[in-house]
Scaffold this motif. Structure first.
Motif, PDB file in Angstrom:
ATOM      1  N   LEU A  31       0.802  -1.188  -0.060  1.00  0.00           N
ATOM      2  CA  LEU A  31      -0.071  -0.138  -0.064  1.00  0.00           C
ATOM      3  C   LEU A  31       0.823   1.192  -0.038  1.00  0.00           C
ATOM      4  O   LEU A  31       0.509   2.289  -0.659  1.00  0.00           O
ATOM      5  CB  LEU A  31      -0.984  -0.015   1.219  1.00  0.00           C
ATOM      6  CG  LEU A  31      -2.178  -0.854   1.204  1.00  0.00           C
ATOM      7  CD1 LEU A  31      -2.937  -1.316   2.667  1.00  0.00           C
ATOM      8  CD2 LEU A  31      -2.928  -0.838   0.073  1.00  0.00           C
ATOM      9  N   VAL A  32       1.891   1.155   0.736  1.00  0.00           N
ATOM     10  CA  VAL A  32       2.961   2.533   0.898  1.00  0.00           C
ATOM     11  C   VAL A  32       3.376   2.550  -0.378  1.00  0.00           C
ATOM     12  O   VAL A  32       3.473   3.749  -1.079  1.00  0.00           O
ATOM     13  CB  VAL A  32       4.023   2.135   1.736  1.00  0.00           C
ATOM     14  CG1 VAL A  32       5.011   2.934   1.693  1.00  0.00           C
ATOM     15  CG2 VAL A  32       3.368   2.136   3.090  1.00  0.00           C
ATOM     16  N   SER A  33       3.718   1.632  -1.345  1.00  0.00           N
ATOM     17  CA  SER A  33       4.278   1.623  -2.666  1.00  0.00           C
ATOM     18  C   SER A  33       3.345   2.416  -3.750  1.00  0.00           C
ATOM     19  O   SER A  33       3.566   3.151  -4.476  1.00  0.00           O
ATOM     20  CB  SER A  33       4.644   0.407  -3.416  1.00  0.00           C
ATOM     21  OG  SER A  33       3.597  -0.382  -3.567  1.00  0.00           O
ATOM     22  N   ILE A  34       2.043   1.809  -3.534  1.00  0.00           N
ATOM     23  CA  ILE A  34       0.884   2.698  -4.292  1.00  0.00           C
ATOM     24  C   ILE A  34       0.693   4.038  -4.199  1.00  0.00           C
ATOM     25  O   ILE A  34       0.866   5.116  -5.005  1.00  0.00           O
ATOM     26  CB  ILE A  34      -0.420   1.887  -4.205  1.00  0.00           C
ATOM     27  CG1 ILE A  34      -0.397   0.504  -4.590  1.00  0.00           C
ATOM     28  CG2 ILE A  34      -1.470   2.442  -4.961  1.00  0.00           C
ATOM     29  CD1 ILE A  34      -1.497  -0.186  -4.345  1.00  0.00           C
ATOM     30  N   VAL A  35       0.832   4.347  -2.536  1.00  0.00           N
ATOM     31  CA  VAL A  35       0.699   5.795  -2.329  1.00  0.00           C
ATOM     32  C   VAL A  35       1.893   6.703  -2.596  1.00  0.00           C
ATOM     33  O   VAL A  35       1.727   7.741  -3.203  1.00  0.00           O
ATOM     34  CB  VAL A  35       0.523   5.896  -0.762  1.00  0.00           C
ATOM     35  CG1 VAL A  35       0.307   7.462  -0.491  1.00  0.00           C
ATOM     36  CG2 VAL A  35      -0.911   4.986  -0.597  1.00  0.00           C
ATOM     37  N   THR A  36       2.945   6.124  -2.739  1.00  0.00           N
ATOM     38  CA  THR A  36       4.163   6.764  -3.022  1.00  0.00           C
ATOM     39  C   THR A  36       4.148   7.215  -4.463  1.00  0.00           C
ATOM     40  O   THR A  36       4.572   8.177  -4.787  1.00  0.00           O
ATOM     41  CB  THR A  36       5.337   5.810  -2.766  1.00  0.00           C
ATOM     42  OG1 THR A  36       5.385   5.664  -1.388  1.00  0.00           O
ATOM     43  CG2 THR A  36       6.694   6.719  -3.263  1.00  0.00           C
ATOM     44  N   PHE A  37       3.738   6.002  -5.379  1.00  0.00           N
ATOM     45  CA  PHE A  37       3.790   6.363  -6.803  1.00  0.00           C
ATOM     46  C   PHE A  37       2.714   7.552  -7.113  1.00  0.00           C
ATOM     47  O   PHE A  37       2.943   8.280  -7.898  1.00  0.00           O
ATOM     48  CB  PHE A  37       3.335   5.045  -7.443  1.00  0.00           C
ATOM     49  CG  PHE A  37       4.046   4.924  -8.863  1.00  0.00           C
ATOM     50  CD1 PHE A  37       5.279   4.890  -9.130  1.00  0.00           C
ATOM     51  CD2 PHE A  37       2.923   5.253  -9.974  1.00  0.00           C
ATOM     52  CE1 PHE A  37       5.797   4.940 -10.339  1.00  0.00           C
ATOM     53  CE2 PHE A  37       3.549   5.213 -11.191  1.00  0.00           C
ATOM     54  CZ  PHE A  37       4.863   5.128 -11.551  1.00  0.00           C
ATOM     55  N   ILE A  38       1.500   7.331  -6.527  1.00  0.00           N
ATOM     56  CA  ILE A  38       0.369   8.292  -6.832  1.00  0.00           C
ATOM     57  C   ILE A  38       0.712   9.662  -6.415  1.00  0.00           C
ATOM     58  O   ILE A  38       0.585  10.842  -7.212  1.00  0.00           O
ATOM     59  CB  ILE A  38      -0.856   7.942  -6.050  1.00  0.00           C
ATOM     60  CG1 ILE A  38      -1.414   6.695  -6.655  1.00  0.00           C
ATOM     61  CG2 ILE A  38      -1.936   9.072  -6.225  1.00  0.00           C
ATOM     62  CD1 ILE A  38      -2.347   6.151  -5.986  1.00  0.00           C
ATOM     63  N   ILE A  39       1.630   9.918  -5.313  1.00  0.00           N
ATOM     64  CA  ILE A  39       1.829  11.154  -4.750  1.00  0.00           C
ATOM     65  C   ILE A  39       3.026  11.714  -5.724  1.00  0.00           C
ATOM     66  O   ILE A  39       2.933  12.974  -5.904  1.00  0.00           O
ATOM     67  CB  ILE A  39       2.439  11.030  -3.245  1.00  0.00           C
ATOM     68  CG1 ILE A  39       1.417  10.782  -2.378  1.00  0.00           C
ATOM     69  CG2 ILE A  39       3.102  12.508  -2.783  1.00  0.00           C
ATOM     70  CD1 ILE A  39       1.768  10.419  -0.826  1.00  0.00           C
ATOM     71  N   ILE A  40       3.852  11.029  -6.124  1.00  0.00           N
ATOM     72  CA  ILE A  40       4.739  11.538  -7.066  1.00  0.00           C
ATOM     73  C   ILE A  40       4.201  11.774  -8.367  1.00  0.00           C
ATOM     74  O   ILE A  40       4.768  12.842  -9.080  1.00  0.00           O
ATOM     75  CB  ILE A  40       5.990  10.624  -7.550  1.00  0.00           C
ATOM     76  CG1 ILE A  40       6.767  10.290  -6.240  1.00  0.00           C
ATOM     77  CG2 ILE A  40       6.936  11.044  -8.572  1.00  0.00           C
ATOM     78  CD1 ILE A  40       7.798   9.175  -6.174  1.00  0.00           C
ATOM     79  N   GLN A  41       3.278  11.430  -8.857  1.00  0.00           N
ATOM     80  CA  GLN A  41       2.350  11.893  -9.983  1.00  0.00           C
ATOM     81  C   GLN A  41       1.591  12.983  -9.981  1.00  0.00           C
ATOM     82  O   GLN A  41       0.883  13.607 -10.827  1.00  0.00           O
ATOM     83  CB  GLN A  41       1.525  10.722 -10.426  1.00  0.00           C
ATOM     84  CG  GLN A  41       2.538   9.161 -10.879  1.00  0.00           C
ATOM     85  CD  GLN A  41       3.165   9.741 -12.232  1.00  0.00           C
ATOM     86  OE1 GLN A  41       3.394  10.388 -12.914  1.00  0.00           O
ATOM     87  NE2 GLN A  41       3.539   8.304 -12.777  1.00  0.00           N
ATOM     88  N   LEU A  42       1.202  13.240  -8.532  1.00  0.00           N
ATOM     89  CA  LEU A  42      -0.032  14.211  -8.537  1.00  0.00           C
ATOM     90  C   LEU A  42       0.637  15.746  -8.954  1.00  0.00           C
ATOM     91  O   LEU A  42      -0.384  16.378  -9.603  1.00  0.00           O
ATOM     92  CB  LEU A  42      -0.056  14.542  -6.895  1.00  0.00           C
ATOM     93  CG  LEU A  42      -1.008  13.467  -6.170  1.00  0.00           C
ATOM     94  CD1 LEU A  42      -0.943  13.473  -4.624  1.00  0.00           C
ATOM     95  CD2 LEU A  42      -2.212  13.229  -6.972  1.00  0.00           C
ATOM     96  N   PRO A  43       1.996  16.271  -8.864  1.00  0.00           N
ATOM     97  CA  PRO A  43       2.188  17.426  -9.543  1.00  0.00           C
ATOM     98  C   PRO A  43       1.827  17.404 -10.900  1.00  0.00           C
ATOM     99  O   PRO A  43       2.030  16.511 -11.624  1.00  0.00           O
ATOM    100  CB  PRO A  43       3.655  17.788  -9.263  1.00  0.00           C
ATOM    101  CG  PRO A  43       3.871  16.614  -8.016  1.00  0.00           C
ATOM    102  CD  PRO A  43       3.026  15.648  -8.464  1.00  0.00           C
TER     103      PRO A  43
END
Length: 327
Positions: free
Chosen positions: A18-30
């Motif tokens: 779950l942490v890996s998913i959240v990490t990848f999504i956060i990086i893609q947010l900007p």
């Protein structure tokens, strides 16, 4: 105890996923991606033409949906230990992070030991000698350590080391040893430099743990079981080690779960100021240019440290307090 360990390890697997998913999504947010950042940096030189940008977007897979990019990233990590390609440097992420991770882990572990060596005896002394001059001095120094930003403390210590002791500042070794092979002289030079980032990064953590240890031990020193043990004639030192200190260590040990990742992520600005060859400056640059595989890999490693730190805390707590593992 083995059942307790197995359960904790099983809990780690979905947590890291779950942490890996959240990490990848956060990086893609900007908004935009690495190529947009690159085009902005090259705007004075005419920028990127559309054909080149599209070719690079196809090469890096930036035009694909986010779940496809995530699947390719995780597939490379799980099957091949490949964290992907750094967009900015155009080299595998593995080649960039492993050397720096070694320095980061080394400094973090030494800093953690420094925090414990400083915080445990001072916290115990402050609780046992409550309201003494030493207690007030430890409290004052603790508040100072919490109040001073790490990067400011780094600048002050670097100035003092250079001005009054003539020591080269910045980096972990002197300039003449940067590209030299490892020798005894280089190791001694490393010891002359590495203490400074350890003290700078560990100051706030040690200050916080001193207060935690003092408060925990004060809660136990006046419990009825301590009074009973004292009435039976047990010496104060033996009583302290056998009963209240052991109970007071529970919250103290549990802090490993947040101290370990905090040391790794919290040294970013310090690493930039002190020119340390750690992951901090690398992560900062990757976030600025949206180098998502490099940034995601470093954030994932920091998140994994959080999970591992929590596991270590749980195991130490179960070892110290049998009630935890029985439950």
């Amino acid at each position: 105890m083995l059942g307790f360990l197995y359960r904790r390890i099983l809990y780690m697997i979905p947590t890291v996923f779950l942490v890996s998913i959240v990490t990848f999504i956060i990086i893609q947010l900007p908004p935009g991606d690495y190529l947009d950042t690159l085009a902005a940096e090259l705007s004075d030189q005419g920028g990127l033409d559309e054909g080149t940008a599209q070719a690079l977007r196809d090469q890096y897979g930036l035009g694909q949906p986010i779940y496809v990019q995530y699947y390719k990233w995780m597939k490379g990590i799980l099957l091949h230990g490949n964290f992907g390609l750094s967009f900015e440097k155009n080299v595998p992420v593995n080649d960039l992070i492993w050397d720096r991770l070694g320095w980061t882990f080394g400094i973090s572990i030494l800093t953690l030991l420094f925090i414990w060596i400083v915080a445990l005896p001072i916290g115990v002394y402050s609780a046992v000698r409550k309201y003494s001059f030493g207690d007030y001095a430890a409290t004052f120094l603790g508040f100072v350590g919490l109040a001073i930003p790490n990067f400011l403390l780094a600048l002050v210590m670097m100035y003092i080391a250079f001005k009054y002791f003539g020591q080269s500042v910045g980096g972990l070794v002197s300039p003449q040893y940067l590209d030299a092979p490892w020798t005894w002289d280089k190791f001694v030079d490393l010891l002359k430099h590495i203490w400074m980032p350890i003290v700078v990064v560990g100051t706030s953590g040690a200050a916080a743990l001193i207060r935690i240890m003092r408060a925990n031990l004060l809660d136990e020193l006046y419990r009825p079981y301590v009074t009973t043990a004292r009435a039976k004639g047990m010496s104060e030192f033996q009583l302290l080690l056998r009963y209240p200190l052991r109970v007071a260590l529970n919250p103290f040990v549990s802090t490993i779960g947040w101290i370990l990742p905090t040391l790794v992520s919290g040294e970013i600005i310090v690493a930039v100021v002190m020119n340390l060859p750690t992951t901090g400056p690398l992560l900062l640059r990757a976030l600025l240019v949206q180098d998502m595989y490099l940034a995601g890999s470093l954030i994932l490693i920091v998140s994994l440290l959080t999970v591992l730190g929590t596991l270590i805390s749980d195991l130490l707590l179960a070892w110290i307090d049998p009630r935890i593992r029985y439950q």
